[in-house]
Design a protein around this motif. Structure first.
Motif, PDB file in Angstrom:
ATOM      1  N   ARG A 235       0.824  -1.205   0.000  1.00  0.00           N
ATOM      2  CA  ARG A 235       0.000   0.000   0.000  1.00  0.00           C
ATOM      3  C   ARG A 235       0.859   1.256   0.000  1.00  0.00           C
ATOM      4  O   ARG A 235       0.569   2.224  -0.697  1.00  0.00           O
ATOM      5  CB  ARG A 235      -0.917   0.011   1.221  1.00  0.00           C
ATOM      6  N   ALA A 236       1.917   1.241   0.821  1.00  0.00           N
ATOM      7  CA  ALA A 236       2.808   2.404   0.886  1.00  0.00           C
ATOM      8  C   ALA A 236       3.486   2.636  -0.465  1.00  0.00           C
ATOM      9  O   ALA A 236       3.619   3.774  -0.918  1.00  0.00           O
ATOM     10  CB  ALA A 236       3.848   2.210   1.983  1.00  0.00           C
ATOM     11  N   LEU A 237       3.896   1.556  -1.105  1.00  0.00           N
ATOM     12  CA  LEU A 237       4.529   1.666  -2.421  1.00  0.00           C
ATOM     13  C   LEU A 237       3.537   2.208  -3.448  1.00  0.00           C
ATOM     14  O   LEU A 237       3.874   3.079  -4.255  1.00  0.00           O
ATOM     15  CB  LEU A 237       5.070   0.308  -2.861  1.00  0.00           C
TER      16      LEU A 237
ATOM     17  N   LEU B 251       1.431   9.337  -5.824  1.00  0.00           N
ATOM     18  CA  LEU B 251       1.870  10.708  -5.532  1.00  0.00           C
ATOM     19  C   LEU B 251       2.947  11.169  -6.508  1.00  0.00           C
ATOM     20  O   LEU B 251       2.947  12.321  -6.946  1.00  0.00           O
ATOM     21  CB  LEU B 251       2.366  10.804  -4.094  1.00  0.00           C
ATOM     22  N   GLY B 252       3.868  10.277  -6.841  1.00  0.00           N
ATOM     23  CA  GLY B 252       4.915  10.617  -7.806  1.00  0.00           C
ATOM     24  C   GLY B 252       4.338  10.929  -9.171  1.00  0.00           C
ATOM     25  O   GLY B 252       4.753  11.883  -9.836  1.00  0.00           O
TER      26      GLY B 252
ATOM     27  N   LEU C 183       0.922   4.094  -2.868  1.00  0.00           N
ATOM     28  CA  LEU C 183       0.675   5.497  -2.550  1.00  0.00           C
ATOM     29  C   LEU C 183       1.814   6.377  -3.050  1.00  0.00           C
ATOM     30  O   LEU C 183       1.580   7.437  -3.646  1.00  0.00           O
ATOM     31  CB  LEU C 183       0.497   5.670  -1.037  1.00  0.00           C
ATOM     32  N   ALA C 184       3.048   5.925  -2.835  1.00  0.00           N
ATOM     33  CA  ALA C 184       4.205   6.690  -3.308  1.00  0.00           C
ATOM     34  C   ALA C 184       4.189   6.808  -4.827  1.00  0.00           C
ATOM     35  O   ALA C 184       4.496   7.868  -5.384  1.00  0.00           O
ATOM     36  CB  ALA C 184       5.498   6.032  -2.835  1.00  0.00           C
ATOM     37  N   LEU C 185       3.804   5.740  -5.502  1.00  0.00           N
ATOM     38  CA  LEU C 185       3.734   5.747  -6.956  1.00  0.00           C
ATOM     39  C   LEU C 185       2.670   6.728  -7.445  1.00  0.00           C
ATOM     40  O   LEU C 185       2.909   7.519  -8.360  1.00  0.00           O
ATOM     41  CB  LEU C 185       3.442   4.343  -7.474  1.00  0.00           C
TER      42      LEU C 185
END
Length: 166
Positions: A11-13, A19-20, A15-17
């Motif tokens: 999930r964190a990955l 946002l990026g 979300l980072a993707l």
């Protein structure tokens, strides 16, 4: 690793993707650093200003045009370009004025003249030189006569058999 922890990392990955990608989408396209108070009233002059400033380097941000940079110096350069255009300068005169003031480094695409010509030609010359050296090496290597190895004498063969037994 537990299943819950792996799920949390996934999930964190994700979300980072996301946002990026959102950040990249915001930075691309017409999202420029040009402020509304900088835009000229005449659309033709504004387009000329955008064309000129897209070829000028921000001296603070390095490989970013002054149109894309938020640096204060980039803003000053954008205003200078627009000021010169309003004064009646041609595109070439505006670029020359900025280059005279800040040097050729301000150009995102340096001119292929003078000492820059050495830099422009060095790469292709080195490539051709390297190719010529490689071709010469391969040609000499192909011509080299390989002398066949001589067979072992009977005494050498006997000695080899003795060594192999030990």
């Amino acid at each position: 690793m537990t299943r819950a922890r792996a799920k949390g990392m996934l999930r964190a990955l994700a979300l980072a993707l996301v946002l990026g990608m959102a950040l990249l989408a915001q930075m691309s396209g017409e999202a420029r650093a040009v402020q509304p108070d900088e835009v000229l009233d005449d659309p033709a002059l504004e387009e000329r200003a955008r064309d000129i400033s897209s070829g000028l380097r921000c001296l603070v941000c390095r490989n970013e045009s002054i149109d894309d940079s938020n640096a204060e110096l980039a803003r000053d350069l954008r205003l200078l370009v627009r000021e010169r255009l309003v004064a009646g300068d041609s595109d070439k005169e505006v670029v020359e004025f900025v280059v005279d003031r800040y040097g050729e480094y301000v150009l995102l695409q340096p001119r292929a003249t003078g000492s820059n010509l050495v830099l422009w030609l060095a790469g292709p010359i080195m490539l051709l030189l390297g190719g010529a050296i490689g071709w010469s090496y391969m040609r000499r290597r192909g011509r080299a006569s390989e002398t066949p190895a001589q067979a072992l004498s009977e005494a050498e063969a006997e000695r080899l058999r003795e060594i192999m037994k030990e």
